[in-house]
Write a protein that holds these residues in place. Structure first.
Motif, PDB file in Angstrom:
ATOM      1  N   LEU A   1       0.831  -1.204   0.000  1.00 11.60           N
ATOM      2  CA  LEU A   1       0.000   0.000   0.000  1.00 11.60           C
ATOM      3  C   LEU A   1       0.870   1.259   0.000  1.00 11.60           C
ATOM      4  N   ILE A   2       1.913   1.279   0.814  1.00 11.10           N
ATOM      5  CA  ILE A   2       2.821   2.433   0.847  1.00 11.10           C
ATOM      6  C   ILE A   2       3.460   2.621  -0.528  1.00 11.10           C
ATOM      7  N   GLU A   3       3.931   1.529  -1.101  1.00 15.82           N
ATOM      8  CA  GLU A   3       4.580   1.630  -2.406  1.00 15.82           C
ATOM      9  C   GLU A   3       3.605   2.107  -3.474  1.00 15.82           C
ATOM     10  N   ARG A   4       2.383   1.625  -3.445  1.00 18.38           N
ATOM     11  CA  ARG A   4       1.389   2.037  -4.438  1.00 18.38           C
ATOM     12  C   ARG A   4       1.039   3.511  -4.300  1.00 18.38           C
ATOM     13  N   ILE A   5       0.944   4.002  -3.068  1.00 15.23           N
ATOM     14  CA  ILE A   5       0.654   5.427  -2.849  1.00 15.23           C
ATOM     15  C   ILE A   5       1.808   6.283  -3.388  1.00 15.23           C
ATOM     16  N   LEU A   6       3.042   5.869  -3.092  1.00 12.94           N
ATOM     17  CA  LEU A   6       4.192   6.621  -3.586  1.00 12.94           C
ATOM     18  C   LEU A   6       4.250   6.595  -5.114  1.00 12.94           C
TER      19      LEU A   6
END
Length: 145
Positions: free
Chosen positions: A28-33
């Motif tokens: 999720l963090i990677e997708r947001i970034l």
């Protein structure tokens, strides 16, 4: 700090140790970034952006929205935290896209302008203090009746 729809999950996940995060949280963090990076990567369209001189471009408005949402502070946290080094390249790419329309010369001039402004403010404060001291001395020198 107000945090928007993208920053909310990042705020919730950032205090966790990377060892405690689930794989879904990391994704999720990677997708947001990546989403933020992709939004900033959209090239300007001069035919769509026929604004008056001095008006903010679409890119500038997106940056302002990121700032208002607090996402820029989260990016600074991710960039500076030793525990979040795995996101360093994503954050670096986002920051590079944030400054995409700026030339190094313009940024250097802005930095010098701020330094000159601080120096002028210090000089003005020193003059004000000197003037106040002179007023006190004159007030003490006046003869009293």
């Amino acid at each position: 700090v107000p945090v928007g729809a993208l920053g909310g999950p990042l705020v919730a996940l950032s205090p966790q140790d990377w060892e405690q995060r689930q794989e879904e949280d990391t994704l999720l963090i990677e997708r947001i970034l990546l989403l933020v990076r992709n939004v900033l990567h959209v090239p300007p369209d001069p035919t769509e952006e026929q604004a008056v001189d001095g008006d903010a471009s679409l890119h500038d408005r997106v940056l302002w929205a990121l700032h208002l949402s607090g996402l820029d502070d989260l990016l600074k946290f991710l960039a500076s935290s030793p525990a979040e080094q795995q996101w360093a390249l994503h954050v670096l790419e986002i920051i590079s896209l944030m400054f995409r329309d700026q030339s190094p010369e313009e940024l250097a001039v802005l930095g010098q302008g701020q330094a000159e402004h601080r120096e002028a403010a210090r000089e003005l404060e020193a003059l004000r203090q000197r003037e106040l001291a002179e007023r006190k001395v004159r007030a003490l020198q006046r003869p009293s009746r």
